[in-house]
Design a protein around this motif. Structure first.
Motif, PDB file in Angstrom:
ATOM      1  N   ARG A  32      43.452  44.404  47.940  1.00  0.00           N
ATOM      2  CA  ARG A  32      43.100  42.975  47.906  1.00  0.00           C
ATOM      3  C   ARG A  32      44.001  42.161  48.834  1.00  0.00           C
ATOM      4  O   ARG A  32      43.528  41.256  49.546  1.00  0.00           O
ATOM      5  N   GLU A  36      42.611  40.070  52.128  1.00  0.00           N
ATOM      6  CA  GLU A  36      42.767  38.618  52.251  1.00  0.00           C
ATOM      7  C   GLU A  36      43.685  38.228  53.402  1.00  0.00           C
ATOM      8  O   GLU A  36      43.997  37.050  53.577  1.00  0.00           O
ATOM      9  N   THR A 112      52.564  39.797  34.641  1.00  0.00           N
ATOM     10  CA  THR A 112      51.263  40.197  34.105  1.00  0.00           C
ATOM     11  C   THR A 112      51.385  41.588  33.492  1.00  0.00           C
ATOM     12  O   THR A 112      52.359  42.301  33.734  1.00  0.00           O
ATOM     13  N   GLN A 118      43.477  40.629  39.470  1.00  0.00           N
ATOM     14  CA  GLN A 118      43.157  39.225  39.719  1.00  0.00           C
ATOM     15  C   GLN A 118      44.311  38.318  39.330  1.00  0.00           C
ATOM     16  O   GLN A 118      44.617  37.345  40.041  1.00  0.00           O
ATOM     17  N   GLU A 119      44.982  38.606  38.212  1.00  0.00           N
ATOM     18  CA  GLU A 119      46.123  37.784  37.795  1.00  0.00           C
ATOM     19  C   GLU A 119      47.245  37.852  38.828  1.00  0.00           C
ATOM     20  O   GLU A 119      47.893  36.845  39.129  1.00  0.00           O
ATOM     21  N   MET A 121      46.863  38.481  42.034  1.00  0.00           N
ATOM     22  CA  MET A 121      46.416  37.741  43.214  1.00  0.00           C
ATOM     23  C   MET A 121      46.511  36.235  42.988  1.00  0.00           C
ATOM     24  O   MET A 121      46.881  35.483  43.910  1.00  0.00           O
ATOM     25  N   ASP A 122      46.204  35.787  41.781  1.00  0.00           N
ATOM     26  CA  ASP A 122      46.347  34.352  41.477  1.00  0.00           C
ATOM     27  C   ASP A 122      47.800  33.913  41.641  1.00  0.00           C
ATOM     28  O   ASP A 122      48.078  32.824  42.176  1.00  0.00           O
ATOM     29  N   ALA A 123      48.730  34.762  41.171  1.00  0.00           N
ATOM     30  CA  ALA A 123      50.155  34.435  41.288  1.00  0.00           C
ATOM     31  C   ALA A 123      50.599  34.447  42.747  1.00  0.00           C
ATOM     32  O   ALA A 123      51.390  33.594  43.175  1.00  0.00           O
ATOM     33  N   HIS A 125      48.640  33.819  45.339  1.00  0.00           N
ATOM     34  CA  HIS A 125      48.051  32.627  45.949  1.00  0.00           C
ATOM     35  C   HIS A 125      48.874  31.381  45.649  1.00  0.00           C
ATOM     36  O   HIS A 125      49.043  30.508  46.512  1.00  0.00           O
ATOM     37  N   ALA A 126      49.374  31.270  44.409  1.00  0.00           N
ATOM     38  CA  ALA A 126      50.157  30.098  44.017  1.00  0.00           C
ATOM     39  C   ALA A 126      51.477  30.015  44.779  1.00  0.00           C
ATOM     40  O   ALA A 126      51.926  28.922  45.147  1.00  0.00           O
ATOM     41  N   LYS A 130      46.886  32.198  50.703  1.00  0.00           N
ATOM     42  CA  LYS A 130      46.277  33.203  51.572  1.00  0.00           C
ATOM     43  C   LYS A 130      45.919  32.584  52.920  1.00  0.00           C
ATOM     44  O   LYS A 130      45.545  31.415  53.012  1.00  0.00           O
TER      45      LYS A 130
END
Length: 465
Positions: A32, A36, A112, A118-119, A121-123, A125-126, A130
């Motif tokens: 992932r 990205e 996590t 996904q969790e 990747m969310d972290a 991104h924050a 990306k």
């Protein structure tokens, strides 16, 4: 057209610890990240942040993971933690308690549990936005792998329905969730197409594949295929055939339907190798462990092993055992030794029982002193190594197919590989001597034939032919 240098991209460092299931989780996250547009950094200094995938099963693994998190924080400062340790409660855990990682390393950016792509990747991104939308051509068809190009792990399910008293995996990874059979076979096809010569099938309980969906029928290549281990293995073997690749099974509980796998092994569709976690042989100890089919004990498993070997004489069995489980008597331990002697397990490992925070076994009576546990482990391993050495001796004179793992100078000075009897990183190796013919070369990821001329420890010595 605007082009981007790798140095212009946000960079993520990655530390992957733990078992093959965790390795697969890491590969999914790395895939992932590259999809990205993130670059993967090989050093702390060059990374904008670091992801640490942890293990939390036994105390030594917890300590290693906590040390890795501490090192990443010290060297980089921006750390996201994922994996089994991320699901582990802190000391004095109870209602509203914080996570163990948060307690000991409060500066981490996020925590996590396992299989939480996904969790993670969310972290990411924050903390590190990306660079652009995904472009699939940034990622090879088989995804990002942490293993060498010639072998790969294929995870077919997540979680476990058993509640073994020494284990906390279900509390971290949940109950059994089988992947759709079409998805599994699609991934396998991509892996073989990318050059993988050995596919290692893993899960927490490989034999239980499909139980959660009642073995429902899925579809692959327009054909119906049951979500069941035997049917899956047959299809994996068919996919592997054109590539001359191996399919190896791990974490296979000895359920009755496993008998159906042996004809596939005898036909050459699947390697004649079974990784079966017996753990013990005495019915009373197995009952305290709450192992599946615990009432059968060693005698029934000896019958099963004999039946398997009759169907497939080339079968190699590896297993793991626990010595010094709470309440284990000397008589019960002697039963374990007798089983090891009679079962002739080719590759055996043994752990001295170690209490794991949150495990039900901690409440059992009869805890043994650490000295007794270690002594019993040593006694078991002495017998296991004797059995293994004798079985290796029988290989001398045989010619075996070997998958080459390491071959400096095209093998002219020798090489290292593995036979069907050797899983990577946990079993022995075949140490290849320099070829007698000057024209003979050895390449990583390719098969060669070798005549076994000697043994050394857990390894075979072979002459390429």
């Amino acid at each position: 057209m605007t082009t981007f240098k790798t140095s212009d991209l946000p960079r993520v460092g990655f530390v992957s610890l733990g078992c093959p299931k965790a390795t697969v989780d890491s590969e999914h996250i790395l895939t992932r990240l590259r999809a990205e547009g993130y670059a993967i950094s090989g050093s702390y200094d060059d990374a904008d942040l670091v992801v640490v995938n942890t293990c939390g099963f036994i105390d030594a693994a917890v300590e290693e993971s906590l040390d890795a998190i501490g090192e990443a924080l010290a060297e980089n400062g921006k750390v996201i933690v994922t994996g089994c340790l991320g699901a582990k409660g802190g000391k004095d855990s109870g209602e509203g308690s914080t996570n163990l990682v948060r307690q000991l390393h409060p500066k981490v950016l996020a925590v996590t549990g396992p299989h939480a792509t996904q969790e993670v990747m969310d972290a990411v991104h924050a903390a590190l936005p990306k660079p652009h939308d995904p472009f699939l051509d940034l990622v090879p068809p088989a995804g990002i792998k942490l293993t060498p190009k010639h072998y790969a792990y294929l995870k077919i399910s997540e979680g476990c329905n058993h509640r073994c008293t020494f284990c906390i995996i279900p509390s971290m990874r949940g109950d059994l969730v089988s992947r759709p059979v079409g998805d599994v076979l699609g991934e396998a096809q991509r892996l073989f197409g990318s050059g993988v010569k050995e596919l290692l099938v893993v899960s927490q309980d490989t034999s239980a594949y499909g139980v959660d969906v009642k073995y429902r029928t899925g579809f692959w290549d327009g054909r119906p295929v049951k979500t069941r281990l035997v049917e899956l293995c047959e299809q994996l073997g068919r996919l592997a055939e054109p590539f001359g690749a191996w399919v190896r099974l791990h974490y296979v509980y000895p359920y009755p339907h496993v008998d159906e796998l042996l004809p596939l092994m005898a036909q050459g569709l699947v390697l004649p190798y079974l990784d079966v976690p017996f753990q013990h042989a005495h019915p009373e100890v197995l009952k305290r462990m709450k192992r599946p089919a615990c009432g059968e004990g060693g005698e029934r498993n000896l019958e099963r092993l004999a039946r398997w070997r009759e169907t497939c004489p080339e079968l190699v069995v590896r297993s793991t055992f626990i010595a010094g489980f709470p309440g284990e008597t000397e008589v019960q331990f002697e039963a374990l030794l007798a089983f090891m002697r009679d079962a002739q397990i080719d590759r055996a490992g043994c752990f001295a029982y170690s209490p794991v925070q949150g495990a039900a076994a901690n409440e059992l009576d009869g805890a043994l002193p650490i000295e007794v546990r270690e002594q019993r482990r040593a006694r078991f391993m002495a017998m296991a190594e004797d059995v293994s050495a004798r079985k290796l001796q029988r290989r001398i004179g045989a010619t075996m197919q070997v998958l080459v793992d390491h071959a400096p100078a095209l093998g002219r000075k020798g090489a290292v590989g593995r036979s069907y009897a050797d899983a990577p990183q946990i079993d022995g190796q075949v140490r290849l001597l320099p070829p007698e013919k000057a024209s003979k070369t050895l390449k990583v990821g390719e098969f060669t034939r070798a005549r076994i001329v000697a043994t050394e420890g857990h390894d075979l010595i072979g002459m390429p032919v």
